[in-house]
Design a protein around this motif. Sequence first.
Motif, PDB file in Angstrom:
ATOM      1  N   LEU A 125     -38.833  20.787  -8.888  1.00 42.10           N
ATOM      2  CA  LEU A 125     -37.817  20.527  -7.698  1.00 42.10           C
ATOM      3  C   LEU A 125     -37.576  21.768  -6.929  1.00 42.10           C
ATOM      4  O   LEU A 125     -37.711  21.872  -5.722  1.00 42.10           O
ATOM      5  CB  LEU A 125     -36.462  19.878  -8.131  1.00 42.10           C
TER       6      LEU A 125
ATOM      7  N   GLN B 134     -38.934  22.125  -3.081  1.00 35.98           N
ATOM      8  CA  GLN B 134     -37.748  22.804  -2.164  1.00 35.98           C
ATOM      9  C   GLN B 134     -38.263  23.974  -1.224  1.00 35.98           C
ATOM     10  O   GLN B 134     -38.114  24.212  -0.119  1.00 35.98           O
ATOM     11  CB  GLN B 134     -36.518  22.872  -2.662  1.00 35.98           C
TER      12      GLN B 134
ATOM     13  N   SER C  33     -30.741  24.962  -3.743  1.00 36.98           N
ATOM     14  CA  SER C  33     -29.940  23.789  -3.439  1.00 36.98           C
ATOM     15  C   SER C  33     -28.601  24.308  -2.986  1.00 36.98           C
ATOM     16  O   SER C  33     -27.988  24.988  -3.778  1.00 36.98           O
ATOM     17  CB  SER C  33     -29.996  22.859  -4.609  1.00 36.98           C
TER      18      SER C  33
ATOM     19  N   LYS D 224     -25.717  22.956  -3.164  1.00 40.91           N
ATOM     20  CA  LYS D 224     -24.637  22.728  -4.279  1.00 40.91           C
ATOM     21  C   LYS D 224     -24.659  23.703  -5.279  1.00 40.91           C
ATOM     22  O   LYS D 224     -23.623  23.591  -5.917  1.00 40.91           O
ATOM     23  CB  LYS D 224     -24.724  21.144  -4.455  1.00 40.91           C
ATOM     24  N   ASP D 225     -25.844  24.228  -5.525  1.00 40.48           N
ATOM     25  CA  ASP D 225     -25.863  25.110  -6.721  1.00 40.48           C
ATOM     26  C   ASP D 225     -25.156  26.365  -6.379  1.00 40.48           C
ATOM     27  O   ASP D 225     -25.282  27.359  -7.349  1.00 40.48           O
ATOM     28  CB  ASP D 225     -27.141  25.123  -7.375  1.00 40.48           C
TER      29      ASP D 225
ATOM     30  N   ARG E 241     -20.228  13.278 -11.273  1.00 43.89           N
ATOM     31  CA  ARG E 241     -20.703  11.929 -11.480  1.00 43.89           C
ATOM     32  C   ARG E 241     -20.075  11.131 -12.641  1.00 43.89           C
ATOM     33  O   ARG E 241     -19.515  10.174 -12.580  1.00 43.89           O
ATOM     34  CB  ARG E 241     -22.111  11.905 -11.806  1.00 43.89           C
TER      35      ARG E 241
ATOM     36  N   LEU F 291     -35.188  17.686 -13.884  1.00 44.80           N
ATOM     37  CA  LEU F 291     -35.359  16.118 -13.482  1.00 44.80           C
ATOM     38  C   LEU F 291     -36.516  15.490 -14.376  1.00 44.80           C
ATOM     39  O   LEU F 291     -36.144  14.135 -14.580  1.00 44.80           O
ATOM     40  CB  LEU F 291     -35.713  15.769 -11.963  1.00 44.80           C
TER      41      LEU F 291
ATOM     42  N   ARG G  29     -34.986  14.382 -17.625  1.00 42.34           N
ATOM     43  CA  ARG G  29     -33.912  13.336 -17.802  1.00 42.34           C
ATOM     44  C   ARG G  29     -34.760  12.008 -17.495  1.00 42.34           C
ATOM     45  O   ARG G  29     -34.383  10.960 -17.973  1.00 42.34           O
ATOM     46  CB  ARG G  29     -32.903  13.677 -16.584  1.00 42.34           C
TER      47      ARG G  29
ATOM     48  N   LEU H  24     -28.311  10.348 -10.176  1.00 38.84           N
ATOM     49  CA  LEU H  24     -28.829  11.694  -9.283  1.00 38.84           C
ATOM     50  C   LEU H  24     -28.590  11.850  -8.003  1.00 38.84           C
ATOM     51  O   LEU H  24     -28.252  10.727  -7.394  1.00 38.84           O
ATOM     52  CB  LEU H  24     -30.192  11.923  -9.751  1.00 38.84           C
ATOM     53  N   ALA H  25     -28.718  12.920  -7.559  1.00 33.48           N
ATOM     54  CA  ALA H  25     -29.048  13.062  -6.095  1.00 33.48           C
ATOM     55  C   ALA H  25     -30.097  12.687  -5.367  1.00 33.48           C
ATOM     56  O   ALA H  25     -31.224  12.936  -5.852  1.00 33.48           O
ATOM     57  CB  ALA H  25     -28.807  14.835  -5.756  1.00 33.48           C
TER      58      ALA H  25
ATOM     59  N   ALA I 187     -31.453  13.354  -2.805  1.00 33.40           N
ATOM     60  CA  ALA I 187     -32.199  14.629  -2.269  1.00 33.40           C
ATOM     61  C   ALA I 187     -33.432  14.993  -3.335  1.00 33.40           C
ATOM     62  O   ALA I 187     -34.773  15.155  -3.015  1.00 33.40           O
ATOM     63  CB  ALA I 187     -31.441  15.520  -1.803  1.00 33.40           C
ATOM     64  N   GLY I 188     -32.958  15.178  -4.528  1.00 37.31           N
ATOM     65  CA  GLY I 188     -33.940  15.747  -5.787  1.00 37.31           C
ATOM     66  C   GLY I 188     -34.822  14.659  -5.969  1.00 37.31           C
ATOM     67  O   GLY I 188     -36.198  15.128  -6.032  1.00 37.31           O
TER      68      GLY I 188
ATOM     69  N   ARG J  97     -37.456  14.565  -3.182  1.00 35.48           N
ATOM     70  CA  ARG J  97     -37.970  15.678  -3.132  1.00 35.48           C
ATOM     71  C   ARG J  97     -39.204  15.805  -4.330  1.00 35.48           C
ATOM     72  O   ARG J  97     -40.227  16.367  -4.173  1.00 35.48           O
ATOM     73  CB  ARG J  97     -37.408  17.206  -3.015  1.00 35.48           C
TER      74      ARG J  97
ATOM     75  N   GLN K 251     -24.577  18.797  -0.986  1.00 35.45           N
ATOM     76  CA  GLN K 251     -25.698  18.137  -1.599  1.00 35.45           C
ATOM     77  C   GLN K 251     -26.697  17.736  -0.608  1.00 35.45           C
ATOM     78  O   GLN K 251     -26.221  17.164   0.626  1.00 35.45           O
ATOM     79  CB  GLN K 251     -25.064  16.951  -2.257  1.00 35.45           C
ATOM     80  N   GLY K 252     -27.863  18.029  -0.932  1.00 36.95           N
ATOM     81  CA  GLY K 252     -28.990  17.470  -0.084  1.00 36.95           C
ATOM     82  C   GLY K 252     -29.384  18.460   1.073  1.00 36.95           C
ATOM     83  O   GLY K 252     -30.506  18.339   1.853  1.00 36.95           O
ATOM     84  N   ILE K 253     -28.541  19.820   1.132  1.00 37.25           N
ATOM     85  CA  ILE K 253     -28.898  20.577   2.174  1.00 37.25           C
ATOM     86  C   ILE K 253     -29.493  22.009   1.414  1.00 37.25           C
ATOM     87  O   ILE K 253     -29.061  22.213   0.093  1.00 37.25           O
ATOM     88  CB  ILE K 253     -27.742  21.119   2.823  1.00 37.25           C
TER      89      ILE K 253
HETATM   90  N1  LIG Z   1     -27.575  20.582 -10.338  1.00 39.21           N
HETATM   91  C1  LIG Z   1     -28.984  20.302 -10.161  1.00 39.21           C
HETATM   92  C2  LIG Z   1     -29.354  19.824  -8.927  1.00 39.21           C
HETATM   93  N2  LIG Z   1     -29.358  20.895  -7.849  1.00 39.21           N
HETATM   94  C3  LIG Z   1     -29.658  20.097  -6.846  1.00 39.21           C
HETATM   95  C4  LIG Z   1     -30.138  18.824  -7.070  1.00 39.21           C
HETATM   96  C5  LIG Z   1     -30.880  17.903  -6.023  1.00 39.21           C
HETATM   97  C6  LIG Z   1     -30.884  18.448  -4.738  1.00 39.21           C
HETATM   98  C7  LIG Z   1     -29.929  18.694  -3.883  1.00 39.21           C
HETATM   99  O1  LIG Z   1     -28.676  18.274  -4.035  1.00 39.21           O
HETATM  100  O2  LIG Z   1     -30.009  19.187  -2.819  1.00 39.21           O
HETATM  101  C8  LIG Z   1     -30.117  18.935  -8.294  1.00 39.21           C
HETATM  102  C9  LIG Z   1     -30.368  17.476  -9.362  1.00 39.21           C
HETATM  103  C10 LIG Z   1     -29.217  16.595  -9.224  1.00 39.21           C
HETATM  104  O3  LIG Z   1     -28.084  16.698  -9.072  1.00 39.21           O
HETATM  105  O4  LIG Z   1     -29.631  15.255  -9.362  1.00 39.21           O
END
Ligand SMILES: NCc1[nH]cc(CCC(=O)O)c1CC(=O)O
Length: 303
Positions: free
Chosen positions: A13, A17, A77, A79-80, A126, A146, A149, A163-164, A166-167, A170, A192-194
């Motif tokens: 992933l 990205q 990502s 969000k990380d 979640r 991913l 999982r 899951l997100a 976006a992931g 992608r 998330q998603g950016i």
């Molecule tokens: N924590 C893992 C992670 N970090 C970013 C994404 C998805 C892509 C995004 O949010 O941009 C994911 C997987 C998920 O949460 O399912």
Amino acid sequence: MADYKIGTRSSQLAVAQTQAAAQLIEALGHRVELVTMETKGDRVLDRALHQVGGKGLFTEELERALLNDTIDLAVHSLKDLPTQLAPGLEIGAYVLPEDRRDVVLAGMPLSEWRPGMAAGTSSLRRAAFLRHFWPEIEVKPIRGNLQTRAAKWHQGQVDGLVLAAAGVIRMGWENQITQYLDPLVMVPSPGQGILAIEAAHHRTDLRELLAAINDVRSERIAIMERAVLDELGGGCQVPLGAFAEWVDVDRLRLTAHVASVDGGVLLRETVESSSREAESVGRAVGRKLREQGALALIQTQEG
Ligand SMILES: NCc1[nH]cc(CCC(=O)O)c1CC(=O)O
């Protein structure tokens, strides 16, 4: 010789990205090279993410490489990324917004699940929101990238995954999505998603490039959502959802939820504001959640 070295985590992933972000830079006529690195978050797979702990679990190694100029840029990502980056680092550009919602991969939408069916997730947020809105569903913590999982789902260890989007998109798995969850209910993680492109503060030579690829509308959204997170401690392991969306050319609506891990308590705030006030309004929402007792909820989870 490449003009720019771009660091990325080694997961499929992350590489996908980073390739997408690299194309933005190549389109401006530059040559780029990807440098893959394994992070602590990738290596430690036997514990839930919030137990591995520490801010920047997926980012530390890349940040060190930015600071010592081993790489020029790092793609994450958003969000990380914790809200307070390591000293000397900054987010130089927000790019490639993808669908920002959470999705369900399963045989059927959540409304049709029978009591006791198990949803796999690696996210405290979640898990808490699932327990609140779908209390009859069992939540099973699951870790790994991913692919891992998805394999656990296909082997029947869980009945589905949350899951997100976006992931999943992608990874090219869009056709496996059973249901898109309403972002005002299953409020996504801040950012998330950016994608965020991180650079060292001292690299003023990169400013022009970063400004050229920055997506200003995503930046506004990111600033608003991350301001909420920052008021609540800033880490990625807070059961907080914060989701800003455009409701007019220059207006954003922000929805934020904080839940207790058992799903018993859910705090909510919604506000609309000019996009120019994204940061201050985001902070105000974070403070309101604190006044409602959000920090006490978050702290109970660590024990
Ligand atoms: N924590 C893992 C992670 N970090 C970013 C994404 C998805 C892509 C995004 O949010 O941009 C994911 C997987 C998920 O949460 O399912």
